[in-house]
Design an enzyme around this catalytic site. Structure first.
Site, short mmCIF file in Angstrom:
data_model
loop_
_atom_site.label_atom_id
_atom_site.label_comp_id
_atom_site.label_asym_id
_atom_site.label_seq_id
_atom_site.Cartn_x
_atom_site.Cartn_y
_atom_site.Cartn_z
N CYS A 13 0.91 -1.11 0.01
CA CYS A 13 0.03 -0.02 0.09
C CYS A 13 0.71 1.27 -0.09
O CYS A 13 0.21 2.43 -0.29
CB CYS A 13 -1.07 0.15 1.20
SG CYS A 13 -1.87 -1.28 1.29
N HIS A 30 -3.35 7.49 2.55
CA HIS A 30 -3.85 5.87 1.96
C HIS A 30 -4.98 5.48 2.43
O HIS A 30 -5.41 5.65 3.62
CB HIS A 30 -2.88 4.68 2.29
CG HIS A 30 -3.10 3.43 2.11
ND1 HIS A 30 -3.52 3.06 0.78
CD2 HIS A 30 -3.15 2.23 2.92
CE1 HIS A 30 -3.96 2.02 1.07
NE2 HIS A 30 -3.73 1.39 2.31
N ASN A 55 -10.03 -0.20 -0.06
CA ASN A 55 -8.72 0.03 0.12
C ASN A 55 -8.01 -0.53 -1.13
O ASN A 55 -8.24 -1.69 -1.67
CB ASN A 55 -8.09 -0.92 1.20
CG ASN A 55 -6.61 -0.88 1.19
OD1 ASN A 55 -5.84 -0.38 0.42
ND2 ASN A 55 -6.22 -1.22 2.51
N1 COA Z 1 -18.55 -8.85 8.56
C1 COA Z 1 -18.99 -9.55 10.00
N2 COA Z 1 -18.32 -9.79 10.95
C2 COA Z 1 -16.98 -9.80 10.78
C3 COA Z 1 -16.41 -9.61 9.61
C4 COA Z 1 -17.36 -9.07 8.47
N3 COA Z 1 -16.67 -8.67 7.06
N4 COA Z 1 -15.03 -9.61 9.44
C5 COA Z 1 -14.89 -10.11 10.80
N5 COA Z 1 -15.89 -10.13 11.41
C6 COA Z 1 -16.10 -10.68 12.84
C7 COA Z 1 -15.07 -11.48 13.22
O1 COA Z 1 -15.28 -12.83 12.91
C8 COA Z 1 -15.13 -11.47 14.77
O2 COA Z 1 -15.93 -12.20 15.35
P1 COA Z 1 -16.06 -12.92 16.88
O3 COA Z 1 -15.59 -11.73 17.85
O4 COA Z 1 -17.34 -13.62 16.93
O5 COA Z 1 -14.77 -13.73 16.67
C9 COA Z 1 -15.33 -10.06 14.86
O6 COA Z 1 -15.92 -9.75 13.56
C10 COA Z 1 -13.94 -9.33 14.83
O7 COA Z 1 -14.28 -8.18 15.26
P2 COA Z 1 -12.77 -7.07 15.88
O8 COA Z 1 -11.79 -8.01 15.63
O9 COA Z 1 -13.28 -6.44 17.07
O10 COA Z 1 -13.00 -6.28 14.51
P3 COA Z 1 -12.00 -4.78 14.60
O11 COA Z 1 -12.81 -3.90 15.46
O12 COA Z 1 -10.62 -5.33 14.84
O13 COA Z 1 -12.07 -4.69 13.12
C11 COA Z 1 -10.58 -4.49 11.20
C12 COA Z 1 -11.57 -5.34 11.97
C13 COA Z 1 -10.32 -5.14 10.06
C14 COA Z 1 -11.79 -3.52 10.66
C15 COA Z 1 -9.83 -3.79 11.77
O14 COA Z 1 -8.89 -4.31 12.76
C16 COA Z 1 -8.78 -2.86 10.90
O15 COA Z 1 -9.42 -1.94 10.26
N6 COA Z 1 -7.60 -2.99 10.80
C17 COA Z 1 -6.68 -2.22 9.84
C18 COA Z 1 -6.85 -3.12 8.68
C19 COA Z 1 -5.98 -2.33 7.48
O16 COA Z 1 -6.41 -1.09 7.42
N7 COA Z 1 -5.53 -3.06 6.72
C20 COA Z 1 -4.91 -2.48 5.43
C21 COA Z 1 -3.67 -1.81 5.98
S1 COA Z 1 -2.98 -1.20 4.19
#
Ligand code: COA
Length: 320
Positions: free
Chosen positions: A111, A247, A277
């Site tokens: 990215c 980004h 993204n």
């Molecule tokens: N729809 C519904 N539920 C989902 C899901 C989706 N698309 N993806 C994951 N879940 C569920 C998981 O199974 C998990 O369930 P569980 O608690 O029953 O196991 C739960 O949601 C996870 O929630 P959580 O880990 O608290 O989510 P989060 O608040 O950390 O958000 C992201 C996840 C990915 C949005 C967040 O971590 C994030 O934005 N990280 C940065 C990623 C990024 O920017 N990457 C690119 C960099 S270039």
């Protein structure tokens, strides 16, 4: 002597897939995706290739810069999803647009790819080697997604953005970039494994895997830090900056960066709501959007900042 962006362009595939469309094929919802990321829709390829999207974006940038393709002496594409292992996407673009006098190669910084490509073009120009570069970020991320993994596939999209960069008296003011390979596996997509007739080959196809929370923590710490560093290096204050072109990974990351920098969120334009993204393509797509909306005038100061797989990061202050 520095280098200046003279024209921008972008290409987004026609197919728009909303969060509700995804909810029809996997266990997710618009509420989950949009409240955690700000993403409402992404564009996905049908028959477009990475090189095709990159070439279309480039043609628009070339036209805006008012140059001929033959004047380009350097093409750098930031991508992790080229159509071939070889030739590079940059060589494919060279052929497609007729930039017969250019040296062409790709850079892999995920990215941060567009930032790394831009900085590389700048360094060549500062060294007096090239004068007119085509710098591109282009990705077909949909082909490296595990569409059974709802925690990653809902975040990413496809597209390309391009900029013509020319040697000039004004333009790039300062830059920082860095990487932390020890944290690399927090966001990864493994390549083909070892394979030849004298060993048991690994013919597995691998897809993108991410430790979302680790990447989130990395982004909200490193991005404001590298922006503060690049502003200080360029002797520019955050108040003097018209827009921070970040980004486009997650709205919450952008809000956190704005808060850490004590800058209004209004200075952070957004494209992730409609594009998701797009890795290396996110920054040039957003820059082109802001440019085409007529929001930039000569002399405006901008910060561009990227972060992602590697883990990598990079930021620059530019004068438009
Ligand atoms: N729809 C519904 N539920 C989902 C899901 C989706 N698309 N993806 C994951 N879940 C569920 C998981 O199974 C998990 O369930 P569980 O608690 O029953 O196991 C739960 O949601 C996870 O929630 P959580 O880990 O608290 O989510 P989060 O608040 O950390 O958000 C992201 C996840 C990915 C949005 C967040 O971590 C994030 O934005 N990280 C940065 C990623 C990024 O920017 N990457 C690119 C960099 S270039």
């Amino acid at each position: 002597m520095t280098s200046r962006i003279m024209g921008t362009g972008s290409y987004l595939p026609e197919l728009a897939v909303t969060n509700d469309d995804l909810a029809k094929i996997m266990d997710t919802s618009d509420e989950w995706i949009s409240s955690r990321t700000g993403i409402r829709q992404r564009r996905l390829v049908k028959d477009e290739t990475t090189a095709f999207m990159a070439s279309e974006a480039s043609k628009i940038a070339i036209k805006e810069a008012g140059i001929r393709a033959e004047e380009i002496d350097l093409i750098i594409v930031g991508t992790i999803t080229g159509d071939y292992v070889t030739p590079s996407t940059a060589c494919e673009v060279q052929a497609a647009i007729g930039a017969i006098n250019a040296a062409a190669f790709d850079v892999n910084a995920a990215c941060t790819g567009f930032m790394t490509a831009l900085h590389t073009a700048y360094a060549y120009m500062a060294a007096g080697i090239y004068t007119t570069a085509l710098v591109i970020g282009a990705e077909t991320l949909s082909k490296i997604m595990d569409w059974d993994d709802r925690s990653t596939c809902v975040l990413f999209g496809d597209g390309a953005g391009a900029a013509i960069v020319k040697k000039d008296e004004t333009g790039l003011i300062s830059l920082v970039q860095g990487s932390d390979g020890e944290k690399g596996l927090n966001l990864c997509c493994k390549n083909r494994g070892n394979h030849h007739p004298f060993i048991e080959g690994d013919l597995h196809t691998y897809y993108t895997e991410m430790n979302g929370q680790e990447v989130y923590k990395f982004a909200v710490t490193k991005v404001p830090q590298c922006i503060m560093e690049v502003l200080e290096q360029g002797n520019v204050t955050a108040e003097e900056v018209k827009y921070f072109i970040l980004h486009q990974a997650n709205m919450r990351i952008i809000q956190s960066v704005a808060k850490r920098l004590k800058v209004s969120e209004d200075k952070f334009p957004i494209s992730l709501d409609t594009c998701g993204n797009v890795s290396a393509a996110s920054i040039p797509i957003l820059l082109d959007k802001v440019n085409k909306e007529g929001l930039l005038k000569r002399g405006d100061k901008l910060v561009l900042a990227g972060f992602g797989g590697g883990l990598t990061w990079g930021a620059t202050v530019i004068e438009w």
